[in-house]
Design a protein around this motif. Structure first.
Motif, short mmCIF file in Angstrom:
data_model
loop_
_atom_site.label_atom_id
_atom_site.label_comp_id
_atom_site.label_asym_id
_atom_site.label_seq_id
_atom_site.Cartn_x
_atom_site.Cartn_y
_atom_site.Cartn_z
N GLU A 169 20.15 -5.40 -12.54
CA GLU A 169 20.03 -6.83 -12.77
C GLU A 169 20.04 -7.53 -11.42
O GLU A 169 20.82 -7.18 -10.54
N VAL A 170 19.18 -8.53 -11.27
CA VAL A 170 19.11 -9.30 -10.03
C VAL A 170 20.30 -10.25 -9.99
O VAL A 170 20.50 -11.05 -10.90
N VAL A 171 21.10 -10.14 -8.93
CA VAL A 171 22.30 -10.95 -8.77
C VAL A 171 22.04 -12.14 -7.83
O VAL A 171 22.54 -13.23 -8.04
N ALA A 172 21.22 -11.92 -6.79
CA ALA A 172 20.90 -12.97 -5.83
C ALA A 172 19.54 -12.68 -5.21
O ALA A 172 19.15 -11.52 -5.07
N VAL A 173 18.83 -13.74 -4.82
CA VAL A 173 17.49 -13.62 -4.25
C VAL A 173 17.45 -14.42 -2.95
O VAL A 173 17.91 -15.56 -2.91
N GLY A 174 16.89 -13.81 -1.92
CA GLY A 174 16.73 -14.50 -0.64
C GLY A 174 15.66 -15.59 -0.74
O GLY A 174 14.93 -15.67 -1.73
N PRO A 175 15.53 -16.41 0.31
CA PRO A 175 14.60 -17.53 0.27
C PRO A 175 13.13 -17.16 0.48
O PRO A 175 12.25 -17.99 0.25
N GLY A 176 12.86 -15.93 0.92
CA GLY A 176 11.46 -15.58 1.24
C GLY A 176 11.11 -16.12 2.61
O GLY A 176 11.91 -16.05 3.53
N GLY A 177 9.90 -16.69 2.75
CA GLY A 177 9.49 -17.26 4.03
C GLY A 177 8.65 -16.29 4.82
O GLY A 177 8.00 -15.40 4.27
N MET A 178 8.65 -16.43 6.13
CA MET A 178 7.85 -15.57 7.01
C MET A 178 8.60 -14.27 7.29
O MET A 178 9.70 -14.29 7.82
N VAL A 179 8.00 -13.15 6.92
CA VAL A 179 8.58 -11.83 7.17
C VAL A 179 7.48 -10.98 7.81
O VAL A 179 6.42 -10.79 7.22
N ASP A 180 7.73 -10.48 9.00
CA ASP A 180 6.76 -9.67 9.75
C ASP A 180 5.42 -10.39 9.88
O ASP A 180 4.35 -9.80 9.75
N GLY A 181 5.45 -11.70 10.10
CA GLY A 181 4.24 -12.48 10.31
C GLY A 181 3.46 -12.83 9.05
O GLY A 181 2.37 -13.37 9.13
N LYS A 182 4.01 -12.51 7.89
CA LYS A 182 3.34 -12.82 6.63
C LYS A 182 4.23 -13.71 5.78
O LYS A 182 5.44 -13.55 5.76
N GLU A 183 3.60 -14.62 5.04
CA GLU A 183 4.33 -15.48 4.11
C GLU A 183 4.72 -14.67 2.89
O GLU A 183 3.90 -14.03 2.26
N VAL A 184 6.02 -14.67 2.54
CA VAL A 184 6.51 -13.93 1.38
C VAL A 184 7.04 -14.93 0.36
O VAL A 184 7.93 -15.72 0.65
N LYS A 185 6.47 -14.88 -0.85
CA LYS A 185 6.93 -15.71 -1.96
C LYS A 185 7.76 -14.81 -2.87
O LYS A 185 7.30 -13.75 -3.28
N MET A 186 8.97 -15.24 -3.19
CA MET A 186 9.84 -14.42 -4.03
C MET A 186 9.36 -14.47 -5.48
O MET A 186 9.10 -15.54 -6.02
N GLN A 187 9.22 -13.29 -6.09
CA GLN A 187 8.67 -13.17 -7.43
C GLN A 187 9.73 -12.82 -8.48
O GLN A 187 9.41 -12.76 -9.66
N VAL A 188 10.94 -12.56 -8.05
CA VAL A 188 12.02 -12.25 -9.00
C VAL A 188 13.03 -13.38 -9.00
O VAL A 188 13.14 -14.13 -8.03
N GLN A 189 13.77 -13.49 -10.10
CA GLN A 189 14.77 -14.54 -10.24
C GLN A 189 16.10 -13.92 -10.65
O GLN A 189 16.13 -12.84 -11.25
N VAL A 190 17.17 -14.63 -10.36
CA VAL A 190 18.51 -14.18 -10.75
C VAL A 190 18.57 -14.01 -12.26
O VAL A 190 18.04 -14.82 -13.01
N GLY A 191 19.16 -12.89 -12.69
CA GLY A 191 19.32 -12.61 -14.11
C GLY A 191 18.26 -11.69 -14.68
O GLY A 191 18.45 -11.14 -15.76
N GLU A 192 17.13 -11.50 -13.98
CA GLU A 192 16.09 -10.61 -14.48
C GLU A 192 16.52 -9.16 -14.33
O GLU A 192 17.27 -8.82 -13.41
N LYS A 193 16.05 -8.32 -15.22
CA LYS A 193 16.29 -6.88 -15.13
C LYS A 193 15.05 -6.25 -14.51
O LYS A 193 13.92 -6.57 -14.91
N VAL A 194 15.26 -5.37 -13.53
CA VAL A 194 14.15 -4.79 -12.78
C VAL A 194 14.30 -3.27 -12.64
O VAL A 194 15.37 -2.72 -12.86
N ILE A 195 13.20 -2.64 -12.26
CA ILE A 195 13.18 -1.23 -11.89
C ILE A 195 12.84 -1.19 -10.41
O ILE A 195 11.88 -1.84 -9.98
N TYR A 196 13.62 -0.43 -9.65
CA TYR A 196 13.38 -0.36 -8.21
C TYR A 196 13.22 1.08 -7.75
O TYR A 196 13.56 2.02 -8.48
#
Length: 94
Positions: free
Chosen positions: A39-66
């Motif tokens: 389960e997603v507990v916290a999500v970072g803000p995204g932003g510029m990572v390695d010179g690329k714009e990153v938009k966060m696609q997961v939200q707190v409370g969602e269940k995921v497979i990693y």
């Protein structure tokens, strides 16, 4: 204490592993693999990572497979969390 992820990081809390198979066979401790659902507990803000714009696609409370060997495991207040990059999340469970 509280964990707050940076950049494209996501903090996950593992879901409980199944103790029995669908057919009713009880699994001994050594037969269980690392759980890949969380389960997603916290999500970072995204932003510029390695010179690329990153938009966060997961939200707190969602269940995921990693990814099986992804992330860093930390223990805080007797709870175990895994910190992963958003790229290590393979799917959202609906």
């Amino acid at each position: 204490m509280r964990l707050e992820p940076l950049n494209d990081r996501v903090i996950l809390k593992a879901l409980m592993a199944e103790e029995t198979t669908k057919s009713g066979i009880v699994l001994p401790g050594q037969e269980k693999e690392k759980q890949q659902q969380a389960e997603v507990v916290a999500v970072g803000p995204g932003g510029m990572v390695d010179g690329k714009e990153v938009k966060m696609q997961v939200q707190v409370g969602e269940k995921v497979i990693y990814s099986k060997y992804a992330g860093t495991t930390v223990e805080l207040d007797d709870e175990e969390y895994t910190i992963v990059r958003q790229d290590d999340i393979l799917a959202i469970i609906k």
